[in-house]
Design a protein around this motif. Structure first.
Motif, PDB file in Angstrom:
ATOM      1  N   LEU A  71      26.844  28.367  76.078  1.00  0.00           N
ATOM      2  CA  LEU A  71      25.933  28.815  75.018  1.00  0.00           C
ATOM      3  C   LEU A  71      25.651  30.309  75.121  1.00  0.00           C
ATOM      4  O   LEU A  71      25.577  31.012  74.104  1.00  0.00           O
ATOM      5  N   GLU A  72      25.501  30.795  76.335  1.00  0.00           N
ATOM      6  CA  GLU A  72      25.229  32.217  76.534  1.00  0.00           C
ATOM      7  C   GLU A  72      26.406  33.057  76.055  1.00  0.00           C
ATOM      8  O   GLU A  72      26.231  34.103  75.433  1.00  0.00           O
ATOM      9  N   LYS A  73      27.628  32.587  76.323  1.00  0.00           N
ATOM     10  CA  LYS A  73      28.826  33.303  75.858  1.00  0.00           C
ATOM     11  C   LYS A  73      28.876  33.329  74.333  1.00  0.00           C
ATOM     12  O   LYS A  73      29.218  34.355  73.737  1.00  0.00           O
ATOM     13  N   MET A  74      28.531  32.191  73.714  1.00  0.00           N
ATOM     14  CA  MET A  74      28.528  32.137  72.248  1.00  0.00           C
ATOM     15  C   MET A  74      27.517  33.120  71.675  1.00  0.00           C
ATOM     16  O   MET A  74      27.804  33.803  70.681  1.00  0.00           O
ATOM     17  N   LEU A  75      26.360  33.215  72.301  1.00  0.00           N
ATOM     18  CA  LEU A  75      25.330  34.140  71.847  1.00  0.00           C
ATOM     19  C   LEU A  75      25.807  35.581  71.996  1.00  0.00           C
ATOM     20  O   LEU A  75      25.684  36.385  71.065  1.00  0.00           O
ATOM     21  N   MET A  76      26.373  35.903  73.142  1.00  0.00           N
ATOM     22  CA  MET A  76      26.845  37.264  73.409  1.00  0.00           C
ATOM     23  C   MET A  76      27.978  37.676  72.465  1.00  0.00           C
ATOM     24  O   MET A  76      28.089  38.836  72.094  1.00  0.00           O
ATOM     25  N   ASN A  77      28.808  36.703  72.075  1.00  0.00           N
ATOM     26  CA  ASN A  77      29.929  36.980  71.175  1.00  0.00           C
ATOM     27  C   ASN A  77      29.526  36.974  69.704  1.00  0.00           C
ATOM     28  O   ASN A  77      30.377  37.168  68.839  1.00  0.00           O
ATOM     29  N   GLY A  78      28.253  36.693  69.429  1.00  0.00           N
ATOM     30  CA  GLY A  78      27.778  36.678  68.052  1.00  0.00           C
ATOM     31  C   GLY A  78      28.167  35.422  67.290  1.00  0.00           C
ATOM     32  O   GLY A  78      28.080  35.400  66.066  1.00  0.00           O
ATOM     33  N   GLU A  79      28.592  34.385  68.006  1.00  0.00           N
ATOM     34  CA  GLU A  79      28.996  33.142  67.352  1.00  0.00           C
ATOM     35  C   GLU A  79      27.797  32.313  66.907  1.00  0.00           C
ATOM     36  O   GLU A  79      27.916  31.496  65.990  1.00  0.00           O
ATOM     37  N   ILE A  80      26.662  32.475  67.589  1.00  0.00           N
ATOM     38  CA  ILE A  80      25.417  31.801  67.217  1.00  0.00           C
ATOM     39  C   ILE A  80      24.287  32.814  67.273  1.00  0.00           C
ATOM     40  O   ILE A  80      24.372  33.821  67.980  1.00  0.00           O
ATOM     41  N   THR A  81      23.225  32.532  66.534  1.00  0.00           N
ATOM     42  CA  THR A  81      22.063  33.411  66.539  1.00  0.00           C
ATOM     43  C   THR A  81      21.153  33.055  67.708  1.00  0.00           C
ATOM     44  O   THR A  81      21.319  32.004  68.336  1.00  0.00           O
ATOM     45  N   GLU A  82      20.187  33.916  67.971  1.00  0.00           N
ATOM     46  CA  GLU A  82      19.248  33.643  69.050  1.00  0.00           C
ATOM     47  C   GLU A  82      18.449  32.371  68.759  1.00  0.00           C
ATOM     48  O   GLU A  82      18.174  31.586  69.665  1.00  0.00           O
ATOM     49  N   GLU A  83      18.102  32.159  67.502  1.00  0.00           N
ATOM     50  CA  GLU A  83      17.369  30.945  67.113  1.00  0.00           C
ATOM     51  C   GLU A  83      18.215  29.694  67.365  1.00  0.00           C
ATOM     52  O   GLU A  83      17.732  28.702  67.906  1.00  0.00           O
ATOM     53  N   GLU A  84      19.507  29.754  67.002  1.00  0.00           N
ATOM     54  CA  GLU A  84      20.404  28.626  67.254  1.00  0.00           C
ATOM     55  C   GLU A  84      20.555  28.391  68.752  1.00  0.00           C
ATOM     56  O   GLU A  84      20.583  27.249  69.206  1.00  0.00           O
TER      57      GLU A  84
END
Length: 50
Positions: free
Chosen positions: A5-18
């Motif tokens: 999940l952290e990688k997805m957040l860092m890559n812009g794949e998900i928002t902070e809210e998601e």
């Protein structure tokens, strides 16, 4: 080491809210697995630390 999940957040794949929603669901699911004796306390703690 970053989790999935952290990688997805860092890559812009998900928002902070998601991220927050998915992380909360992940932790609640792990807790339920532990309470139902599906995973051990050690597994529970190991997965929480990832």
């Amino acid at each position: 080491m970053l989790g999935h999940l952290e990688k997805m957040l860092m890559n812009g794949e998900i928002t902070e809210e998601e991220y927050k929603k998915k992380k909360t669901l992940y932790v609640e699911t792990l807790l339920e697995l532990y309470i139902k004796d599906i995973i051990t306390e050690e597994e529970f703690r190991e997965k929480l630390n990832k």
